[in-house]
Design a protein around this motif. Structure first.
Motif, PDB file in Angstrom:
ATOM      1  N   UNK A   1       0.833  -1.206   0.000  1.00  0.00           N
ATOM      2  CA  UNK A   1       0.000   0.000   0.000  1.00  0.00           C
ATOM      3  C   UNK A   1       0.862   1.248   0.000  1.00  0.00           C
ATOM      4  N   UNK A   2       1.873   1.261   0.862  1.00  0.00           N
ATOM      5  CA  UNK A   2       2.648   2.480   1.063  1.00  0.00           C
ATOM      6  C   UNK A   2       3.818   2.610   0.093  1.00  0.00           C
ATOM      7  N   UNK A   3       3.919   1.670  -0.847  1.00  0.00           N
ATOM      8  CA  UNK A   3       4.844   1.851  -1.958  1.00  0.00           C
ATOM      9  C   UNK A   3       4.272   2.837  -2.973  1.00  0.00           C
ATOM     10  N   UNK A   4       2.980   3.060  -2.924  1.00  0.00           N
ATOM     11  CA  UNK A   4       2.312   3.988  -3.842  1.00  0.00           C
ATOM     12  C   UNK A   4       2.202   5.371  -3.208  1.00  0.00           C
TER      13      UNK A   4
ATOM     14  N   UNK B   1       4.360   4.097   8.556  1.00  0.00           N
ATOM     15  CA  UNK B   1       4.375   4.279   7.104  1.00  0.00           C
ATOM     16  C   UNK B   1       3.215   5.153   6.652  1.00  0.00           C
ATOM     17  N   UNK B   2       2.071   4.996   7.292  1.00  0.00           N
ATOM     18  CA  UNK B   2       0.885   5.776   6.909  1.00  0.00           C
ATOM     19  C   UNK B   2       1.078   7.258   7.171  1.00  0.00           C
TER      20      UNK B   2
ATOM     21  N   UNK C   1       1.312  10.902   4.831  1.00  0.00           N
ATOM     22  CA  UNK C   1       0.342  11.982   5.008  1.00  0.00           C
ATOM     23  C   UNK C   1      -1.073  11.528   5.304  1.00  0.00           C
ATOM     24  N   UNK C   2      -1.254  10.258   5.615  1.00  0.00           N
ATOM     25  CA  UNK C   2      -2.584   9.759   5.939  1.00  0.00           C
ATOM     26  C   UNK C   2      -2.940  10.052   7.397  1.00  0.00           C
ATOM     27  N   UNK C   3      -4.217  10.314   7.656  1.00  0.00           N
ATOM     28  CA  UNK C   3      -4.734  10.282   9.013  1.00  0.00           C
ATOM     29  C   UNK C   3      -5.098   8.837   9.325  1.00  0.00           C
TER      30      UNK C   3
END
Length: 417
Positions: free
Chosen positions: A63-66, A88-89, A93-95
Motif C-alpha cells: 500500500x505504502x509503496x504507492x 508508514x501511513x 500523510x494519511x490520518x
C-alpha cells in the motif's frame, strides 16, 4: 454529501465485521483499498466494498509503496503489527484510525509517538468506550457533581467465561510472547476510561493477578487435549461454543468455512478445538489494579474471566451520593444520600447499543469528521491514549515484581528528550 476515502489494513474481525460493516451503512465514507494476507478474507472484503483488483493488496507494505491515494487509513492488524504500518501511513500523510493497543511495549510506542510529532500527524486510537452514550453520560454526571465531589471508583470488566476461553486461552491473545499481556490487550480500554472519568493522571499504581485456572494442573480427571474427543461436561467445551445454530462472533473467527463441516474441521485441526487446560496460553485470567490519582481520587479496576455475561460494571462514590452502572444492560442508577434514587434511561435504540455499546459507530463518525477537516483532534487521539498504555505496562511490572509504581517516574522515562 462529501465522501471521504479510506484504506483498510487488515480484514479480520475488526476490519471486516466491525468497521467494514459500519462503513457500508454510511454514505460519507468509502473503502477504496484493502490489505490482507489471507486470500479468502481479502476477496470477501473487496467483493462487499466493490474494490477493484488493483487496489487489493496482500501486504500493508505494498500500500505504502504507492503515492497517497486516500484520505485515511484504518489499521486492524494483530497487536504486534500496529506500529510499523502506522509509521508508514503518517509518513505518506494519511490520518490514521489505529486499533488498540497502540503497540506491545513502551519502546515501540515511544518510537511511533516521535514520528507523530515529527510529521504533525493525526492518529485516533480505538478507545471506543469513550464514545459510548453510557460512559459519556457518566462523565457528564461527574462534571455536574450530582453526587458531590468524586472520591472513588470501582470498575469491573466482566470478560465472560466463553469470551476469555475464545480470545485469551485458545485465540490470538492467548500468549503474551506473540501478542501482549491481557491487561494491555484487553483492558487498556478500561484504564483509559478511568482517566476519562476522573480527568486527572495517576500518581501511584499497584497490581496483583495471575493465571488462576486455565492450566494443565486444573484439568478435570479424564480431560483430553481436543474437545471433539472429550466426554466431560465442561462449560468451556468447544462443541458448545462453536457447533451451534449461529455463525456470528465468536464462531465467525474460527474458520472462513462456517458450514458445520468447516467448523468441525477447525475444531479438529486448529487452536479453537483445544482443551482450555492444554493450550499454550500464559496471560492472566484475573487481575486487580489499584490507582491513586493526582487529585487524591482512588480507583480499583478488576479484569476477570470468571463471569457469566460480557459487560462492564461500575460503582462511583461521591461525597453526596453514589452511582452504579452496567454497560451491557445500559443501566445507570444514581443514589442521592438522604434523597432517594434516580434510574437514568438513555433511551437508546437497539442498534446504538451494538459494537461496544455504540462506541464503534461513534468513533468512526468522529474519524470521518477528522478526515473532512471539521475537527483537529479526536476524543481518543494518541496524546490522550498513551497514558493508559503506560498504566498497563506499569500494572504488569507491579504484578510481576510486587511493587508500587510511581507514574511520574514512568512518564519522565517515556517523554524524556
Amino acid at each position: 454529501m462529501d465522501k471521504v476515502s479510506v484504506i483498510m489494513i487488515g480484514a479480520g474481525n475488526r476490519g471486516y465485521e466491525a468497521y467494514g460493516k459500519i462503513i457500508l451503512k454510511r454514505p460519507d465514507i468509502k473503502v477504496v483499498a484493502v490489505a490482507e494476507p489471507n486470500d479468502i478474507r481479502r476477496d470477501r472484503f473487496a467483493r462487499e466494498h466493490s474494490i477493484p483488483k488493483e487496489f487489493q493488496f496482500k501486504s500493508w507494505e505494498e500500500v505504502f509503496e504507492r503515492e497517497k491515494f486516500a484520505d485515511g487509513v484504518i489499521i486492524t492488524t494483530m497487536d504486534r503489527m500496529h506500529v510499523a504500518p502506522a509509521k508508514s501511513a503518517i509518513k505518506k500523510g494519511y490520518k490514521v484510525l489505529l486499533e488498540k493497543p497502540i503497540g506491545v511495549n513502551m519502546e515501540e510506542i515511544k518510537d511511533l509517538y516521535g514520528e507523530v510529532k515529527k510529521y504533525n500527524a493525526s492518529i485516533t486510537v480505538a478507545h471506543v468506550l469513550r464514545y459510548t452514550p453510557f460512559f459519556q453520560k457518566l462523565r457528564e454526571l461527574l462534571r455536574k457533581k450530582v453526587i458531590g465531589d468524586l472520591v472513588g471508583i470501582n470498575l469491573v470488566e466482566n470478560i465472560g467465561f466463553f469470551h476469555f476461553a475464545h480470545s485469551f486461552v485458545r485465540g490470538n491473545w492467548r500468549n503474551k510472547d506473540t501478542s501482549a499481556p491481557s491487561i494491555l490487550a484487553k483492558s487498556c480500554h478500561d484504564l483509559d476510561i478511568l482517566l476519562f472519568l476522573v480527568g486527572e493522571k495517576v500518581k501511584y499504581l499497584s497490581s496483583f493477578g495471575e493465571l488462576v485456572h486455565f492450566r494443565k494442573e486444573k484439568a478435570p480427571s479424564g480431560a483430553v487435549e481436543r474437545c471433539l474427543d472429550c466426554k466431560i461436561d465442561c462449560p468451556y467445551d468447544a462443541k458448545k461454543i462453536y457447533l451451534v445454530d449461529y455463525t456470528g462472533w465468536p464462531v465467525s473467527v474460527i474458520s472462513e468455512d462456517l458450514s458445520l463441516e468447516g467448523r468441525f474441521k477447525a475444531l479438529r485441526e486448529g487452536p479453537y478445538g483445544r482443551c482450555v487446560y492444554f493450550s499454550d496460553n500464559n496471560v492472566v485470567d484475573h487481575q486487580v489494579v489499584s490507582l491513586k490519582f493526582e487529585n487524591s481520587i482512588y480507583a480499583t479496576f478488576t479484569m476477570t474471566a470468571f463471569t457469566e455475561k460480557i459487560t462492564r460494571k461500575i460503582n462511583i462514590y461521591g461525597t453526596h451520593g453514589e452511582i452504579y452502572g452496567d454497560l451491557d444492560n445500559n443501566i445507570i442508577e444514581v443514589k442521592y444520600f438522604g434523597k432517594g434514587e434516580e434510574l437514568i434511561n438513555l433511551n437508546l435504540p437497539f442498534r446504538d447499543m451494538l459494537g461496544h455499546g455504540g462506541g464503534d459507530e461513534k468513533i468512526l463518525e468522529e474519524f470521518v469528521k477528522a478526515l473532512k477537516g471539521e475537527i483537529k483532534d479526536t476524543l481518543s487521539n494518541i496524546e490522550e491514549s498513551i497514558e493508559s498504555h503506560l498504566m498497563a505496562f506499569s500494572a504488569e511490572e507491579s504484578r510481576l515484581n510486587n511493587k508500587i509504581i510511581d507514574m511520574d517516574q514512568v512518564r519522565r522515562v517515556f517523554y524524556e528528550v
